[in-house]
Enzyme design. Structure first.
Site, PDB file in Angstrom:
ATOM      1  N   LYS A 157       0.071   8.606  -5.244  1.00 17.03           N
ATOM      2  CA  LYS A 157      -1.186   8.738  -4.495  1.00 17.03           C
ATOM      3  C   LYS A 157      -1.578  10.209  -4.414  1.00 17.03           C
ATOM      4  CE  LYS A 157      -2.909   6.343  -0.408  1.00 17.03           C
ATOM      5  NZ  LYS A 157      -2.507   5.930   0.932  1.00 17.03           N
TER       6      LYS A 157
HETATM    7  C1  E4P Z   1      -4.175   3.665   2.738  1.00 15.22           C
HETATM    8  O1  E4P Z   1      -4.041   3.811   1.546  1.00 15.22           O
HETATM    9  C2  E4P Z   1      -4.798   4.679   3.609  1.00 15.22           C
HETATM   10  O2  E4P Z   1      -4.026   5.826   3.665  1.00 15.22           O
HETATM   11  C3  E4P Z   1      -5.014   4.083   4.977  1.00 15.22           C
HETATM   12  O3  E4P Z   1      -5.660   2.822   4.814  1.00 15.22           O
HETATM   13  C4  E4P Z   1      -5.778   4.988   5.917  1.00 15.22           C
HETATM   14  O4  E4P Z   1      -6.052   4.281   7.083  1.00 15.22           O
HETATM   15  P1  E4P Z   1      -6.556   5.005   8.431  1.00 15.22           P
HETATM   16  O5  E4P Z   1      -7.935   5.516   8.200  1.00 15.22           O
HETATM   17  O6  E4P Z   1      -6.541   3.894   9.453  1.00 15.22           O
HETATM   18  O7  E4P Z   1      -5.567   6.073   8.731  1.00 15.22           O
END
Ligand code: E4P
Length: 213
Positions: free
Chosen positions: A83
């Site tokens: 990622k």
């Molecule tokens: C997933 O890949 C993301 O990092 C996550 O959904 C972010 O979510 P948030 O905005 O609730 O922190």
């Protein structure tokens, strides 16, 4: 639509992995930090629980650092999806990793143009953050509909992963708009099967069945 769990909590993943409904897992540095364990051990444990893409986020912000971390993560398991943040360095690192057949999930995506660049950089997944857009008074789900259209226009292979989901309505709209994947926090996932009429109906069926006996 594929369903991923958006958590690094091993108990939560263990609980739902056997349902056969979970196709992958996303984590981020905040979710990993909450578990109080190191990234490698958490990610490796997740790969043993779920047979699908498991996202592990780099901490470096420069091209060389991202590449180094990404190449290291990719060695941990064939299902690892590196990622990377959607920055100029992140996009460059994405292209380099994708050229080596390493799966990349481009994260922190908030615009159509960012999503377009992620696809051109060969990302395996693009993660538009719908909840965080809603938080600032914009429509996260409108962005999903737009990215679906742009990717369809050009036949991009990058899969659209709806991230930052806050409630079941986001999941419903992701499916209606034709997103490839929704990554869902456990507490939201656990709400998806629920409907009050299901409970009322079941109660009545069981009560009626008892009357007959
Ligand atoms: C997933 O890949 C993301 O990092 C996550 O959904 C972010 O979510 P948030 O905005 O609730 O922190």
């Amino acid at each position: 639509m594929h369903i991923f769990l958006d958590t690094a909590n091993l108990e939560e993943i263990r609980k739902h992995a056997t349902s056969g409904l979970i196709d992958g897992v996303t984590t981020n540095p905040s979710l990993i930090a909450k578990q109080g364990a190191d990234l490698k051990s958490v990610i490796q444990e997740i790969t043993s629980l779920v047979d699908g893409p498991i996202s592990a986020e780099v901490l470096a912000t420069d091209y060389d650092g991202m590449l180094k971390e990404g190449l290291e993560y990719a060695k941990w398991h064939e299902n690892i999806c590196v990622k990377l943040p959607c920055t100029d360095d992140g996009l460059r690192a994405c292209k380099t990793l994708a050229d080596q057949d390493i799966k990349v999930n481009m994260t922190l995506v908030f615009s159509i143009n960012q999503a377009l660049l992620c696809a051109k950089a060969g990302a395996f997944l693009v993660s538009p953050f719908v909840g965080r857009l809603d938080d600032i008074g914009q429509s996260g789900m409108d962005l999903i509909a737009d990215i679906v259209q742009v990717y369809d226009n050009y036949g991009f292979d990058t899969m659209i992963l709806v991230a930052s989901i806050r409630h079941p309505e986001h999941v419903k709209m992701a499916a209606l708009y034709g997103a490839d994947i929704a990554t869902i926090p456990t507490k939201v996932f656990e709400k998806l099967s629920k409907h009050p009429l299901t409970d009322i109906g079941l109660e009545k069926f069981l009560a009626d069945a008892k009357k007959k006996q």
